[in-house]
Design a protein around this motif. Sequence first.
Motif, PDB file in Angstrom:
ATOM      1  N   GLY A 185     -56.607  -9.378  64.759  1.00  0.00           N
ATOM      2  CA  GLY A 185     -56.380 -10.672  65.369  1.00  0.00           C
ATOM      3  C   GLY A 185     -57.473 -11.267  66.809  1.00  0.00           C
ATOM      4  N   LEU A 186     -57.894 -10.602  67.597  1.00  0.00           N
ATOM      5  CA  LEU A 186     -59.260 -10.581  68.643  1.00  0.00           C
ATOM      6  C   LEU A 186     -60.752 -10.551  67.454  1.00  0.00           C
ATOM      7  CD1 LEU A 186     -58.954  -7.583  70.713  1.00  0.00           C
ATOM      8  CD2 LEU A 186     -59.125 -10.153  71.418  1.00  0.00           C
ATOM      9  N   LEU A 187     -60.751 -10.481  66.145  1.00  0.00           N
ATOM     10  CA  LEU A 187     -61.620 -10.430  65.682  1.00  0.00           C
ATOM     11  C   LEU A 187     -61.417 -12.129  64.911  1.00  0.00           C
ATOM     12  CD1 LEU A 187     -62.403  -6.645  63.899  1.00  0.00           C
ATOM     13  CD2 LEU A 187     -63.880  -8.693  65.774  1.00  0.00           C
ATOM     14  N   ASP A 188     -60.300 -11.962  64.109  1.00  0.00           N
ATOM     15  CA  ASP A 188     -59.955 -13.266  63.726  1.00  0.00           C
ATOM     16  C   ASP A 188     -60.042 -15.014  64.111  1.00  0.00           C
ATOM     17  OD1 ASP A 188     -59.365 -12.014  61.157  1.00  0.00           O
ATOM     18  OD2 ASP A 188     -57.018 -12.130  61.611  1.00  0.00           O
ATOM     19  N   ARG A 189     -59.606 -14.828  66.106  1.00  0.00           N
ATOM     20  CA  ARG A 189     -60.111 -15.931  66.470  1.00  0.00           C
ATOM     21  C   ARG A 189     -61.419 -15.903  66.595  1.00  0.00           C
ATOM     22  NH1 ARG A 189     -57.526 -13.879  72.308  1.00  0.00           N
ATOM     23  NH2 ARG A 189     -59.010 -15.739  73.031  1.00  0.00           N
ATOM     24  N   GLY A 190     -62.302 -15.009  66.793  1.00  0.00           N
ATOM     25  CA  GLY A 190     -63.652 -14.839  66.972  1.00  0.00           C
ATOM     26  C   GLY A 190     -64.891 -15.258  65.120  1.00  0.00           C
ATOM     27  N   ILE A 191     -64.599 -14.913  64.765  1.00  0.00           N
ATOM     28  CA  ILE A 191     -64.677 -15.861  63.362  1.00  0.00           C
ATOM     29  C   ILE A 191     -64.202 -17.199  63.049  1.00  0.00           C
ATOM     30  CG2 ILE A 191     -63.680 -15.558  61.094  1.00  0.00           C
ATOM     31  CD1 ILE A 191     -64.276 -12.927  61.117  1.00  0.00           C
ATOM     32  N   GLY A 192     -63.138 -17.391  63.725  1.00  0.00           N
ATOM     33  CA  GLY A 192     -62.056 -18.571  63.531  1.00  0.00           C
ATOM     34  C   GLY A 192     -63.709 -19.267  64.098  1.00  0.00           C
ATOM     35  N   ILE A 193     -63.806 -19.358  65.403  1.00  0.00           N
ATOM     36  CA  ILE A 193     -64.263 -19.999  66.194  1.00  0.00           C
ATOM     37  C   ILE A 193     -66.152 -20.082  65.961  1.00  0.00           C
ATOM     38  CG2 ILE A 193     -66.095 -19.590  68.691  1.00  0.00           C
ATOM     39  CD1 ILE A 193     -64.352 -18.502  69.729  1.00  0.00           C
TER      40      ILE A 193
ATOM     41  N   LEU B  83     -67.658 -23.522  64.810  1.00  0.00           N
ATOM     42  CA  LEU B  83     -69.413 -23.747  65.299  1.00  0.00           C
ATOM     43  C   LEU B  83     -70.652 -23.607  63.987  1.00  0.00           C
ATOM     44  CD1 LEU B  83     -69.896 -21.764  68.221  1.00  0.00           C
ATOM     45  CD2 LEU B  83     -69.254 -24.530  68.406  1.00  0.00           C
ATOM     46  N   GLY B  84     -70.070 -24.080  63.270  1.00  0.00           N
ATOM     47  CA  GLY B  84     -70.448 -23.394  61.910  1.00  0.00           C
ATOM     48  C   GLY B  84     -71.570 -22.158  61.729  1.00  0.00           C
ATOM     49  N   ASP B  85     -71.338 -21.556  63.081  1.00  0.00           N
ATOM     50  CA  ASP B  85     -73.265 -20.140  62.911  1.00  0.00           C
ATOM     51  C   ASP B  85     -72.584 -19.401  61.623  1.00  0.00           C
ATOM     52  OD1 ASP B  85     -74.285 -17.866  64.022  1.00  0.00           O
ATOM     53  OD2 ASP B  85     -73.732 -18.382  65.718  1.00  0.00           O
ATOM     54  N   SER B  86     -73.255 -19.780  60.803  1.00  0.00           N
ATOM     55  CA  SER B  86     -72.447 -18.353  59.961  1.00  0.00           C
ATOM     56  C   SER B  86     -73.163 -16.832  60.298  1.00  0.00           C
ATOM     57  CB  SER B  86     -73.870 -18.207  58.803  1.00  0.00           C
ATOM     58  OG  SER B  86     -72.927 -20.475  58.390  1.00  0.00           O
ATOM     59  N   ASN B  87     -74.242 -16.811  61.017  1.00  0.00           N
ATOM     60  CA  ASN B  87     -74.833 -15.559  61.643  1.00  0.00           C
ATOM     61  C   ASN B  87     -73.976 -14.699  62.966  1.00  0.00           C
ATOM     62  OD1 ASN B  87     -78.206 -15.009  60.701  1.00  0.00           O
ATOM     63  ND2 ASN B  87     -78.430 -17.044  61.886  1.00  0.00           N
ATOM     64  N   LEU B  88     -73.320 -15.437  63.144  1.00  0.00           N
ATOM     65  CA  LEU B  88     -71.901 -14.848  64.287  1.00  0.00           C
ATOM     66  C   LEU B  88     -71.248 -14.230  63.690  1.00  0.00           C
ATOM     67  CD1 LEU B  88     -71.044 -14.195  66.549  1.00  0.00           C
ATOM     68  CD2 LEU B  88     -70.462 -16.547  66.972  1.00  0.00           C
ATOM     69  N   GLU B  89     -70.335 -15.322  62.826  1.00  0.00           N
ATOM     70  CA  GLU B  89     -69.730 -14.874  61.396  1.00  0.00           C
ATOM     71  C   GLU B  89     -69.646 -13.781  60.661  1.00  0.00           C
ATOM     72  OE1 GLU B  89     -66.993 -16.800  57.488  1.00  0.00           O
ATOM     73  OE2 GLU B  89     -68.431 -18.138  58.415  1.00  0.00           O
ATOM     74  N   MET B  90     -70.640 -13.752  60.517  1.00  0.00           N
ATOM     75  CA  MET B  90     -71.061 -12.403  59.564  1.00  0.00           C
ATOM     76  C   MET B  90     -71.009 -11.318  60.123  1.00  0.00           C
ATOM     77  SD  MET B  90     -74.764 -12.780  57.518  1.00  0.00           S
ATOM     78  CE  MET B  90     -75.088 -10.331  56.273  1.00  0.00           C
TER      79      MET B  90
ATOM     80  N   GLU C 113     -66.161 -19.368  78.519  1.00  0.00           N
ATOM     81  CA  GLU C 113     -65.793 -21.482  78.415  1.00  0.00           C
ATOM     82  C   GLU C 113     -65.339 -20.782  77.040  1.00  0.00           C
ATOM     83  OE1 GLU C 113     -67.292 -25.435  77.360  1.00  0.00           O
ATOM     84  OE2 GLU C 113     -68.528 -24.127  78.385  1.00  0.00           O
ATOM     85  N   PRO C 114     -63.733 -21.767  76.353  1.00  0.00           N
ATOM     86  CA  PRO C 114     -63.039 -21.323  75.397  1.00  0.00           C
ATOM     87  C   PRO C 114     -63.802 -22.225  74.157  1.00  0.00           C
ATOM     88  CG  PRO C 114     -61.605 -21.902  77.428  1.00  0.00           C
ATOM     89  CD  PRO C 114     -62.981 -21.694  77.698  1.00  0.00           C
ATOM     90  N   GLY C 115     -63.720 -21.650  73.219  1.00  0.00           N
ATOM     91  CA  GLY C 115     -64.089 -22.251  72.066  1.00  0.00           C
ATOM     92  C   GLY C 115     -66.341 -22.600  71.513  1.00  0.00           C
ATOM     93  N   THR C 116     -66.597 -21.103  72.503  1.00  0.00           N
ATOM     94  CA  THR C 116     -67.834 -21.128  72.301  1.00  0.00           C
ATOM     95  C   THR C 116     -68.947 -19.681  71.862  1.00  0.00           C
ATOM     96  OG1 THR C 116     -68.396 -19.518  74.435  1.00  0.00           O
ATOM     97  CG2 THR C 116     -68.327 -22.342  74.811  1.00  0.00           C
ATOM     98  N   VAL C 117     -69.635 -19.876  71.618  1.00  0.00           N
ATOM     99  CA  VAL C 117     -70.899 -18.574  71.054  1.00  0.00           C
ATOM    100  C   VAL C 117     -70.288 -17.299  71.905  1.00  0.00           C
ATOM    101  CG1 VAL C 117     -72.800 -17.428  70.567  1.00  0.00           C
ATOM    102  CG2 VAL C 117     -72.066 -20.264  69.402  1.00  0.00           C
ATOM    103  N   ILE C 118     -70.125 -17.646  72.814  1.00  0.00           N
ATOM    104  CA  ILE C 118     -70.493 -16.371  73.901  1.00  0.00           C
ATOM    105  C   ILE C 118     -69.062 -15.822  73.968  1.00  0.00           C
ATOM    106  CG2 ILE C 118     -69.666 -15.641  76.339  1.00  0.00           C
ATOM    107  CD1 ILE C 118     -72.454 -17.820  76.533  1.00  0.00           C
ATOM    108  N   GLU C 119     -67.341 -16.337  73.124  1.00  0.00           N
ATOM    109  CA  GLU C 119     -66.143 -16.640  73.523  1.00  0.00           C
ATOM    110  C   GLU C 119     -66.353 -15.336  72.526  1.00  0.00           C
ATOM    111  OE1 GLU C 119     -61.858 -17.917  73.835  1.00  0.00           O
ATOM    112  OE2 GLU C 119     -63.282 -18.593  72.847  1.00  0.00           O
ATOM    113  N   ALA C 120     -66.599 -15.777  71.149  1.00  0.00           N
ATOM    114  CA  ALA C 120     -66.298 -15.757  69.842  1.00  0.00           C
ATOM    115  C   ALA C 120     -67.255 -14.116  69.729  1.00  0.00           C
ATOM    116  CB  ALA C 120     -67.462 -15.945  69.264  1.00  0.00           C
ATOM    117  N   SER C 121     -68.060 -13.541  70.591  1.00  0.00           N
ATOM    118  CA  SER C 121     -69.347 -12.468  70.005  1.00  0.00           C
ATOM    119  C   SER C 121     -68.688 -11.679  71.696  1.00  0.00           C
ATOM    120  CB  SER C 121     -70.260 -13.680  71.280  1.00  0.00           C
ATOM    121  OG  SER C 121     -71.361 -11.535  71.762  1.00  0.00           O
ATOM    122  N   ILE C 122     -67.802 -12.077  72.338  1.00  0.00           N
ATOM    123  CA  ILE C 122     -67.347 -11.057  73.085  1.00  0.00           C
ATOM    124  C   ILE C 122     -65.957 -10.498  72.620  1.00  0.00           C
ATOM    125  CG2 ILE C 122     -65.853 -10.990  75.422  1.00  0.00           C
ATOM    126  CD1 ILE C 122     -67.906 -12.708  77.364  1.00  0.00           C
TER     127      ILE C 122
END
Length: 260
Positions: A80-88, A92-99, A51-60
């Motif tokens: 480009g892939l990493l920037d998309r994930g970081i943007g998601i 979502l305000g998920d600092s752990n995932l962004e880090m 599902e687009p825009g989710t934590v799972i998409e950003a993680s993958i």
Amino acid sequence: EIAGYFARAFLYYVSNGMIDKALEIAQIRFIDGPGMRAGLEVCEAALELVEPGTVIEASILGRLGRAVGMVSGDYSRAKGLLDRGIGIARSLGDSNLEMQLCGDGINVAGFASEFAASREFCERVVELAEVTSDPLSESGAYLHLGMSLFATGDTLLGFEYFQKSLQRSIESRINERVSSSHKVLISAYIRVCDWRLAGEHVQQALDLYASDARVLAQKASVEAMTGDADDFDSTLKRYLEVPESVRDSGEGPFRYLQMA
């Protein structure tokens, strides 16, 4: 081999309509070359299911970006892939995932010799460290910041970051990362001719992996520089006993053996 089993599990879940299980498999984090290589097709397929825009998409996206950058060598697509994930992650305000994603960016940019981009990712990870805790990503950030400072002549601050990297590596409880941190410190201490501290980190690294070819070569270098002929001969023998197929490739240990 393990990554291959995960890939087979992913295909099994997809073919049986168990998409949630398949996406769990796609998020498994491999940091070694063979694991990332085996995960490429899995991550590509998983992006079509998530599902687009989710934590799972950003993680993958992060898994795929790291693999594309460090296995396929396509830095532009990887970023480009990493920037998309970081943007998601930011939305979502998920600092752990962004880090974590910025940590992947550090390695991908460094692998591609995109040093300015690598440093930007490093600095962002250090900022995020104030609000979250991801020791593996922190370790990578401090390591690359230390290398950057060391290369520009600021050895004092470089060593400070190397020590921080080692501490975060220990906190991550991943022995491979701890060993890598020791290797970087050994190299740095050899460069400034501090044979005592280089030797201390050699021993700590060998306590983790007794037949690590790179560390054995570093040990031989330290012993040669301090005139320890008997131990040098013994270490060189241990190095030669390591099967050639599992020795470091590239300049790895050879630079230290040349120095010795």
